[in-house]
Design a protein around this motif. Structure first.
Motif, short mmCIF file in Angstrom:
data_model
loop_
_atom_site.label_atom_id
_atom_site.label_comp_id
_atom_site.label_asym_id
_atom_site.label_seq_id
_atom_site.Cartn_x
_atom_site.Cartn_y
_atom_site.Cartn_z
N ILE A 1 0.87 -1.19 0.00
CA ILE A 1 0.00 0.00 0.00
C ILE A 1 0.90 1.24 0.00
CG2 ILE A 1 -1.93 1.18 1.14
CD1 ILE A 1 -2.75 -1.56 0.38
N ILE A 2 1.48 1.54 -1.15
CA ILE A 2 2.30 2.73 -1.31
C ILE A 2 1.85 3.45 -2.59
CG2 ILE A 2 4.30 1.82 -0.06
CD1 ILE A 2 5.58 1.13 -2.72
N PRO A 3 2.03 4.77 -2.64
CA PRO A 3 1.48 5.54 -3.76
C PRO A 3 1.84 5.01 -5.15
CG PRO A 3 2.25 7.03 -2.06
CD PRO A 3 2.66 5.65 -1.64
N GLU A 4 3.10 4.57 -5.34
CA GLU A 4 3.52 4.14 -6.67
C GLU A 4 2.69 2.96 -7.18
OE1 GLU A 4 6.62 6.44 -4.75
OE2 GLU A 4 5.49 4.66 -4.10
N TYR A 5 2.49 1.94 -6.33
CA TYR A 5 1.73 0.77 -6.75
C TYR A 5 0.24 1.08 -6.88
CZ TYR A 5 5.75 -2.35 -6.25
OH TYR A 5 6.97 -2.95 -6.41
N VAL A 6 -0.29 1.86 -5.95
CA VAL A 6 -1.72 2.19 -5.98
C VAL A 6 -2.04 2.99 -7.25
CG1 VAL A 6 -3.59 3.43 -4.84
CG2 VAL A 6 -1.96 2.12 -3.48
N GLU A 7 -1.14 3.91 -7.65
CA GLU A 7 -1.38 4.67 -8.88
C GLU A 7 -1.43 3.75 -10.10
OE1 GLU A 7 0.46 8.18 -11.74
OE2 GLU A 7 1.61 7.50 -10.00
N GLN A 8 -0.57 2.75 -10.12
CA GLN A 8 -0.58 1.82 -11.25
C GLN A 8 -1.91 1.07 -11.34
OE1 GLN A 8 2.90 -0.76 -11.65
NE2 GLN A 8 4.13 0.72 -10.49
N VAL A 9 -2.44 0.66 -10.18
CA VAL A 9 -3.73 -0.05 -10.17
C VAL A 9 -4.85 0.88 -10.63
CG1 VAL A 9 -5.44 -1.21 -8.71
CG2 VAL A 9 -2.99 -1.68 -8.39
N ILE A 10 -4.82 2.13 -10.15
CA ILE A 10 -5.84 3.10 -10.55
C ILE A 10 -5.79 3.33 -12.06
CG2 ILE A 10 -6.50 5.54 -10.40
CD1 ILE A 10 -5.69 5.47 -7.45
N ARG A 11 -4.57 3.45 -12.61
CA ARG A 11 -4.40 3.71 -14.04
C ARG A 11 -4.97 2.55 -14.86
NH1 ARG A 11 1.23 3.44 -15.05
NH2 ARG A 11 1.41 5.34 -13.80
N TYR A 12 -4.81 1.31 -14.35
CA TYR A 12 -5.27 0.14 -15.09
C TYR A 12 -6.76 -0.13 -14.88
CZ TYR A 12 -5.63 -4.67 -16.74
OH TYR A 12 -6.01 -5.81 -17.42
N GLU A 13 -7.23 -0.03 -13.63
CA GLU A 13 -8.60 -0.41 -13.30
C GLU A 13 -9.62 0.71 -13.54
OE1 GLU A 13 -9.84 -3.24 -12.55
OE2 GLU A 13 -8.02 -4.42 -12.24
N ARG A 14 -9.17 1.98 -13.44
CA ARG A 14 -10.03 3.15 -13.60
C ARG A 14 -11.30 3.07 -12.71
NH1 ARG A 14 -7.90 7.06 -17.26
NH2 ARG A 14 -5.88 6.15 -17.81
N PRO A 15 -11.13 2.98 -11.37
CA PRO A 15 -12.30 2.94 -10.49
C PRO A 15 -13.00 4.30 -10.42
CG PRO A 15 -10.30 3.14 -9.20
CD PRO A 15 -9.87 2.96 -10.63
#
Length: 556
Positions: free
Chosen positions: A415-429
């Motif tokens: 749970i760190i910004p770099e990984y969370v941003e990647q998930v947001i970019r891919y999943e687009r919640p």
């Protein structure tokens, strides 16, 4: 709430059983009087409960308001109590047997049948006559409107609810002929025992009903109004007691949590003409209130003013006073208008998210911070019930959240910004929930907001806003917000280095408490009695956080 409950006249002639494991940890406040010459922290001027049964007694209470321990207070008033009792096991017996008679004995009784001396049912006495005041007393004589309060076992917080709204309050005894008095509205208080014992009050009340003046009753007052209207009362097997009794309002079908203490109820199966049920207990379907279809009469079985306890329905005092000041619509309509939920009118994506990202409970040890795992798993279930897709980021495989069949998709990532941003970019919640992963998720959410990631990808923060998280976690801002609402807080200084911490402690005086901002519980937080102990705490705290608050210790 034990100080308030023990001084509630409704508990007269009752032995109070508390199931919370530890009682007395915050002691008992002083007998300080408020601006109306009433005890500021109690519901009456004395303990009314006949006795107290608890599991464990705290003999070393700690609270800035305490003036004595629970045991000392009860000893002063000659009220018996007993501890080291399995109160939850006792509650099971009460649940199976119903409300039972009992006594607290210093020695084991000799087993005899019948019990000697026998225990007499207190409900056979007129308990209201034993707790009611014996003379008339007026509060705020220049206030408006003028409320006549019938004291059947009055709790002071009911008076406070009227007085803080500017009303004049005339408190009269239970057997006072209030039908001859001048007033704008009549209020019937709570009280102990069987409502049918209050025949005198009921007779006077019927005369007031004929005058069609606004009437509001609470608890026993509700039962007295119901009997005066023509309803029938009956004794419950168990009674409804405690701070979390759910009731459903008939006009809106909304459920509210309430505080209650009553052993009798009103039979709502056959209501008199033009009267109807107002609230119903969501657990046992017993009646929780009545209202007249056109005249300004209503009452509730629960305590909308209760302290301590839920205050969601304190607005009923506003409804009553508004009915007095501005008659025109029925009190039934007025109550419904006050309780109806006006959902915000939004459209499109903002109104109904289709996919939500949940930051999970993180890399926790077994048995640690289980509340976040539990609450997060419940959030996932709730989203699934609403047909909302859930994406979970949680690096800990040993959680309920990450169980198969919970979230629609799980990323086992830090749970760190770099990984969370990647998930947001891919999943687009559409939205993100930050409050189900403890401190790690909160800190990550704050950083992502600062970086502009949420706005960049159009992700709405659901639940607690970022600003509220910052104001809570930033110890300095939190203290400032508490000061803004007039609450007392310990003197404190925000620091960013060990030297600043030592200087702050010298200024405040030892002992001090050190609290790290934006960090997991226990990381550099604790009490320091001298500079050496503070250095150790500050070094630990500043390794995890860039801010440390030094508070003046109020311990002991």
């Amino acid at each position: 709430g034990y100080a308030e409950s023990l001084t509630d006249p409704s508990y007269h002639a009752q032995i109070l059983v508390l199931t919370y494991p530890l009682i007395g940890n915050y002691g008992v406040p002083s007998d300080e009087k408020d601006e109306n010459d009433m005890p500021r922290f109690f519901e009456s001027s004395k303990i009314w409960a006949a006795g107290l049964i608890i599991g464990e007694l705290c003999n070393s209470p700690s609270h800035w308001r305490q003036s004595r321990s629970l045991s000392q207070w009860m000893r002063e008033q000659n009220i018996p109590g007993i501890s080291d009792i399995d109160t939850r096991s006792l509650t099971k017996i009460i649940r199976e047997k119903g409300t039972i008679l009992g006594r607290i004995s210093k020695e084991l009784p000799i087993i005899a049948s019948p019990l000697s001396p026998p225990i007499k049912d207190p409900n056979s006495r007129n308990l209201v006559a034993e707790v009611s005041r014996t003379s008339v007393k007026t509060y705020n004589p220049t206030g408006k409107p003028r409320i006549c309060v019938v004291d059947c076992g009055l709790k002071y917080n009911q008076l406070r609810c009227f007085l803080k709204r500017g009303a004049r309050v005339d408190v009269v005894p239970w057997d006072h002929d209030f039908s001859k008095d001048e007033f704008d509205g009549l209020f019937l208080s709570n009280g102990p025992g069987d409502p049918s014992m209050c025949e005198t009050t009921i007779a006077y009340l019927r005369k007031v009903l004929a005058k069609e003046k606004p009437i509001f009753g609470i608890c026993l007052g509700h039962q007295i109004l119901s009997l005066a209207a023509g309803c029938r009362s009956y004794k419950l097997s168990y009674g409804n007691r405690g701070h979390n009794q759910p009731v459903t309002h008939h006009g809106t079908n909304r459920c509210y949590m309430t505080s209650q203490n009553h052993g009798f109820a009103i039979d709502a199966r056959e209501m008199p003409k033009n009267w109807e049920a107002l609230f119903t207990n969501t657990n046992d379907s017993s009646n929780e209130g009545i209202v007249h279809s056109s005249l300004p009469f209503f009452s509730v079985q629960f305590h909308p003013e209760h302290t301590a306890g839920p205050e969601d329905l304190e607005c009923l005092f506003d409804v009553f006073l508004e009915e007095i000041k501005n008659p025109g619509i029925s009190v039934k309509q007025r109550i419904t208008k006050a309780l109806v939920y006006d959902a915000p009118t939004t459209t499109g994506k903002e109104a109904r998210p289709k996919k939500i990202l949940i930051l999970g409970s993180g890399g926790l040890s077994i048995g640690q911070a289980g509340e976040f795992d539990y609450s997060g798993s419940q959030a996932i279930k709730a989203m699934k019930e609403e047909k909302i897709q859930t994406v979970l980021i949680n690096p800990n495989i040993a959680t309920v959240q990450t169980s198969k069949g919970m979230a629609d998709k799980v990323y086992f990532l830090p749970i760190i910004p770099e990984y969370v941003e990647q998930v947001i970019r891919y999943e687009r919640p559409d939205g993100v929930l930050l409050t189900f992963g403890g401190q790690t998720a909160l800190n990550c959410g704050v950083e992502l907001e600062k970086m502009g990631i949420f706005s960049l990808y159009g992700v709405k923060i659901l639940g607690t806003p970022i600003e509220s998280i910052v104001h809570t976690e930033d110890r300095k801002k939190f203290a400032e917000k508490i000061n803004e609402i007039g609450e007392k807080v310990a003197p404190s200084v925000a620091v960013n280095s060990i030297q600043e911490a030592l200087e702050a402690a010298t200024k405040l005086g030892y002992p001090v408490m050190a609290r790290a901002a934006f960090s997991l519980g226990g990381l550099g937080s604790g009490f320091a009695n001298n500079p050496e102990e503070l250095k150790v705490l500050a070094q630990q705290a500043l390794a995890h956080s860039n801010q440390l608050i030094i508070d003046k210790s109020l311990k002991g």
